[in-house]
Design a protein around this motif. Structure first.
Motif, short mmCIF file in Angstrom:
data_model
loop_
_atom_site.label_atom_id
_atom_site.label_comp_id
_atom_site.label_asym_id
_atom_site.label_seq_id
_atom_site.Cartn_x
_atom_site.Cartn_y
_atom_site.Cartn_z
N GLN A 54 65.79 46.95 18.92
CA GLN A 54 64.87 46.45 19.94
C GLN A 54 63.52 46.13 19.33
N HIS A 55 62.92 45.03 19.79
CA HIS A 55 61.54 44.69 19.45
C HIS A 55 60.66 45.25 20.57
N LEU A 56 59.53 45.86 20.22
CA LEU A 56 58.62 46.45 21.20
C LEU A 56 57.18 45.99 20.99
N LYS A 57 56.47 45.85 22.10
CA LYS A 57 55.02 45.68 22.10
C LYS A 57 54.45 47.07 22.36
N LEU A 58 53.49 47.48 21.54
CA LEU A 58 53.01 48.84 21.64
C LEU A 58 51.52 48.94 21.91
N GLU A 59 51.19 49.92 22.72
CA GLU A 59 49.81 50.39 22.87
C GLU A 59 49.74 51.63 22.00
N ILE A 60 48.64 51.81 21.30
CA ILE A 60 48.50 52.90 20.34
C ILE A 60 47.57 53.99 20.88
N ALA A 61 47.99 55.24 20.71
CA ALA A 61 47.15 56.40 21.03
C ALA A 61 46.96 57.17 19.73
N ASP A 62 45.80 56.96 19.09
CA ASP A 62 45.60 57.58 17.79
C ASP A 62 44.30 58.39 17.68
N ASN A 63 43.69 58.69 18.83
CA ASN A 63 42.55 59.62 18.83
C ASN A 63 42.77 60.63 19.95
N SER A 147 66.51 54.80 26.05
CA SER A 147 67.09 55.34 24.82
C SER A 147 68.61 55.36 24.91
N ASP A 148 69.16 55.61 26.10
CA ASP A 148 70.62 55.52 26.30
C ASP A 148 71.08 54.07 26.28
N GLN A 149 70.35 53.22 26.98
CA GLN A 149 70.70 51.79 27.05
C GLN A 149 70.72 51.17 25.65
N TRP A 150 69.78 51.57 24.80
CA TRP A 150 69.68 51.01 23.45
C TRP A 150 70.50 51.81 22.44
#
Length: 163
Positions: A54-63, A147-150
């Protein structure tokens, strides 16, 4: 009636009148603006064979603030979107769903971005801790059931492209 009693009676009437007037004030309702998805990276989930899942567009939480807030207050998320939590080091992780309105699958990944555990269909609003089974440096949140679907499995990987 004495002056003292007259004064106390007058004061009591004023207090009662002001208390009644406060109830006539219309109550204000605060409506929170919807939290919009902000694409900050893209990624590919891949099988151990290297095949793309799967290809995903992500928002990042790094702080700290972004990791504490996560997907709270969101009403929905597209099927090709997710939030990736990035931590400084690999260690056991625990998440909860406080103020999170949508069911999520939590994908725990080690420092090499290989899946070490999956927690499926986390219940919205739950304060129950969702632990990683092994130390993780990354946590990917996607819509519940994906996660099941993929057919995601331990050992599958995340290839991250963050400009």
């Amino acid at each position: 009636m004495s002056r003292k009693n007259t004064f106390l009676s007058l004061l009591l009437v004023i207090l009662l009148f002001s208390a009644c007037k406060q109830n006539d004030v219309p109550k204000k309702t605060v409506v929170a603006a919807p939290v919009a998805f902000k694409q900050e990276a893209e990624a590919y989930l891949t099988k151990t064979s290297g095949d793309t899942i799967q290809h995903l567009k992500l928002e990042i939480a790094d702080n700290d603030y972004e990791r504490e807030t996560g997907l709270m207050y969101r009403q929905a998320m597209d099927q090709d979107q997710g939030m990736l939590f990035i931590f400084e080091q690999e260690e056991p992780r625990g998440f909860y769903m406080k103020n999170t309105h949508i069911p999520l699958d939590l994908i725990f990944l080690n420092a090499q971005r290989k899946i070490v555990s999956i927690s499926k269909n986390a219940q919205p609003e739950s304060l129950e801790t969702i632990p990683s089974n092994l130390p993780a440096q990354y946590v990917l949140e996607i819509n519940g059931g994906l996660s099941d679907q993929w057919n995601l499995e331990t050992g599958d990987s995340l290839i991250l492209n963050r400009d």
